[in-house]
Enzyme design. Sequence first.
Site, PDB file in Angstrom:
ATOM      1  N   TYR A 161     -39.122 -31.827 -18.213  1.00 37.22           N
ATOM      2  CA  TYR A 161     -39.527 -30.526 -17.683  1.00 37.22           C
ATOM      3  C   TYR A 161     -38.310 -29.633 -17.459  1.00 37.22           C
ATOM      4  O   TYR A 161     -38.299 -28.460 -17.848  1.00 37.22           O
ATOM      5  CB  TYR A 161     -40.297 -30.691 -16.380  1.00 37.22           C
ATOM      6  N   LYS A 165     -37.434 -25.937 -19.380  1.00 31.75           N
ATOM      7  CA  LYS A 165     -37.247 -24.660 -18.697  1.00 31.75           C
ATOM      8  C   LYS A 165     -35.830 -24.112 -18.876  1.00 31.75           C
ATOM      9  O   LYS A 165     -35.628 -22.894 -18.926  1.00 31.75           O
ATOM     10  CB  LYS A 165     -37.592 -24.810 -17.210  1.00 31.75           C
TER      11      LYS A 165
END
Length: 258
Positions: A161, A165
């Site tokens: 994750y 990002k």
Amino acid sequence: MRLENKVIVVTGASAGMGRCMAETFVREGAKVLAVARRKEVLEELKAETAGGPGVLEIFTADCSRPEDCGKMIDFAVETFGRLDVLVNNAGIMDDSAPAGEFDESRLQKIFDLNTFGVLHAMKKAIQVFLAQGREDDDVDCGNIINISSIGGRHHIAGVVYCASKAAVDSMTRNTAHMYMEEGIRCNGIAPGGIITDIFTSMPETNEKGGEKVNELVAFAPPLAEADAIANAAVYLASNESRYMNGQILTLDGGWMNL
């Protein structure tokens, strides 16, 4: 109204920050295309926002699929006649796994939506912006807002994750530089702890990763409501922010400073 007649596409608009942004944009006079996978929830959103002052139409799509990213932009132009702002909000979390333990299938799923979906939508939107051209120097040719996360620079989730990002942050700054002369702006918002339903899409938390993440969560400020993000998005979508480009706004209640 700060967004009167601006045509805005919002992905991940069925819940949480995406839904709040779509509702807020309509209140500010925008013409909004709300995009998500769940048609029944989008229909509820359309009914709730009926009566203006802006208008909202819906489009069912899976933003992890490149073809859907193209179709949603085409539909916005067909419906409203142009495109002014793209808000890339759709995303999913990982299980907090570290680099030595992440799941391969989860890796692909997260990058397909959080990173590649954003990039495909940006590509299509930029092509539309350039074809539309620029009326004058005080008006954007096009405007992109990418919803990132403090996970792009902080360790509040797993390696997958956070990496997805961080990539969004990088392409935001790169795009701002590449298309500055054409009048296309690209900025991001990096939320901290926001009350959304993204956590319902998370698999069971990885034991090692969960322990390390919880060390940071223990120092987090209270969770914020989604309107903290929506209000910032209104500013970035409006002409008020026309001199802001290539920036990642961190909205985390000071979490990154601890």
